[in-house]
Design an enzyme around this catalytic site. Sequence first.
Site, mmCIF file in Angstrom:
data_model
loop_
_atom_site.group_PDB
_atom_site.id
_atom_site.type_symbol
_atom_site.label_atom_id
_atom_site.label_comp_id
_atom_site.label_asym_id
_atom_site.label_seq_id
_atom_site.Cartn_x
_atom_site.Cartn_y
_atom_site.Cartn_z
ATOM 1 N N ASP A 96 0.863 -1.165 0.000
ATOM 2 C CA ASP A 96 0.000 0.000 0.000
ATOM 3 C C ASP A 96 0.911 1.232 0.000
ATOM 4 O O ASP A 96 2.060 1.177 0.452
ATOM 5 C CB ASP A 96 -0.897 -0.024 1.235
ATOM 6 C CG ASP A 96 -1.973 1.053 1.190
ATOM 7 O OD1 ASP A 96 -2.143 1.665 0.123
ATOM 8 O OD2 ASP A 96 -2.644 1.261 2.207
ATOM 9 N N ASP A 269 -8.337 -7.467 0.246
ATOM 10 C CA ASP A 269 -7.498 -7.534 1.447
ATOM 11 C C ASP A 269 -8.269 -6.951 2.615
ATOM 12 O O ASP A 269 -9.149 -6.109 2.433
ATOM 13 C CB ASP A 269 -6.196 -6.760 1.267
ATOM 14 C CG ASP A 269 -6.395 -5.263 1.482
ATOM 15 O OD1 ASP A 269 -6.069 -4.767 2.568
ATOM 16 O OD2 ASP A 269 -6.910 -4.581 0.560
ATOM 17 N N CYS A 307 -13.405 -27.494 7.795
ATOM 18 C CA CYS A 307 -12.170 -26.778 7.460
ATOM 19 C C CYS A 307 -10.966 -27.707 7.604
ATOM 20 O O CYS A 307 -10.872 -28.479 8.562
ATOM 21 C CB CYS A 307 -12.009 -25.571 8.379
ATOM 22 S SG CYS A 307 -10.500 -24.619 8.100
ATOM 23 N N CYS A 309 -7.743 -26.629 7.798
ATOM 24 C CA CYS A 309 -6.558 -25.900 8.247
ATOM 25 C C CYS A 309 -5.878 -26.630 9.408
ATOM 26 O O CYS A 309 -6.452 -27.522 10.033
ATOM 27 C CB CYS A 309 -6.920 -24.471 8.648
ATOM 28 S SG CYS A 309 -7.675 -24.307 10.286
ATOM 29 N N CYS A 312 -7.933 -26.578 12.726
ATOM 30 C CA CYS A 312 -9.117 -27.441 12.766
ATOM 31 C C CYS A 312 -8.751 -28.925 12.705
ATOM 32 O O CYS A 312 -9.506 -29.764 13.212
ATOM 33 C CB CYS A 312 -10.062 -27.073 11.623
ATOM 34 S SG CYS A 312 -10.806 -25.429 11.832
ATOM 35 N N HIS A 338 -6.597 -20.200 11.196
ATOM 36 C CA HIS A 338 -7.937 -20.605 10.751
ATOM 37 C C HIS A 338 -8.639 -19.485 9.996
ATOM 38 O O HIS A 338 -9.208 -19.712 8.911
ATOM 39 C CB HIS A 338 -8.808 -21.034 11.927
ATOM 40 C CG HIS A 338 -10.242 -21.165 11.524
ATOM 41 N ND1 HIS A 338 -10.718 -22.236 10.800
ATOM 42 C CD2 HIS A 338 -11.303 -20.308 11.683
ATOM 43 C CE1 HIS A 338 -12.003 -22.057 10.540
ATOM 44 N NE2 HIS A 338 -12.382 -20.901 11.068
#
Length: 371
Positions: A96, A269, A307, A309, A312, A338
């Site tokens: 940015d 984002d 999920c 991930c 999880c 997560h």
Amino acid sequence: MALNNFEYKVEACCSHTSARAGCFQTPHGKVDTPRFMPVGTLANVKTVTPAQLQETGAQMVLANTYHLHLQPGEELIAAAGGVHRFMGWDGPMLTDSGGFQVFSLSKIRTISEAGVMFKSPRDGRLINMTPEESIRIQNELGADVIMAFDECPPYPASREAVELATDRTYRWLKRCVLAHDRSDQALFGIVQGGVFTDLRSQAAEMLTQLDLPGYAIGGVSVGEPSELIEKIVRSTTPMLPLHKPRYLMGVGTHREMVQAIAAGMDLFDCVIPTRLARHGTAIVRGDRWNLKNARFRKDLSPLDETCSCYTCRNFSRAYLCHLIHAREALAHTLLSIHNITELVSFTQRIRAAILGDRFVEEFGEWLAPTK
């Protein structure tokens, strides 16, 4: 300026909306769109290592010009080989410009045609951030995509104030283009205009005439209601070139992303996945769960059975609740992993649906008008 290793291709389009699946090629790899991008303001996605970040499915990561200029300084990062090497992330990156700080740090800055004078919150020194200086810093940092320095007006703001900011943003953009001198970095322009659709239209028309490698919609999610965000995105996106990547800045909820993807946006984002994690909150299929709540204390189920991930796969809701109440930093890491995975995988599923022309069928619940 001829750009090296940048290409954007539309691979499929939705037959009922303007949603598209594409591939944005950068010097540090590809970004399959639509895609959520985690925010790493200080060359660090908070509490998450680059290896953990990679496992979330993230492809492109953000950093912030203003904050890295304050600490540790672009000279040190350049000496380290650029922001990729400095933070240990070898995938695509975007910086940015510092333009958002023109909005968020309004109490310690002064705007003029030349640029923005900030008073450093660290030591009180004056920081003169001009369009040229923003580009110089970003050239030193070395991200794949750099953003033009812009003025992000607040909400609410008068039409006169927004018009002045929008016109100034265009003049600053032309100065950014002249200052930019690296062919391995793509400079994106930012469409401002507040909630005034005619100002957005005028800005988009002026910016696209400069034939930049990509375009962003900025100045949303700064306090306005969600229905206004949706209206701005729906009206502005069709004015941006079809063959260039389109980036909606600062947006990252499920509904906002689906609405924007339906309009034709590609990249998103937001800081919410890690910010919510630091407050003990998990994003579960679009809902927000406060893991501090007593109902989770003895719940040995995975956080989200759907999920895949790391969190999880390995830990229960009860364990996460325990970590939060014990004030263990690991709670922030596990919830960040997560939450980032949730948003990245959500956009991955949308991409798969677009490729199979099932977008409306599978994500129609998020397309209904705001009640």
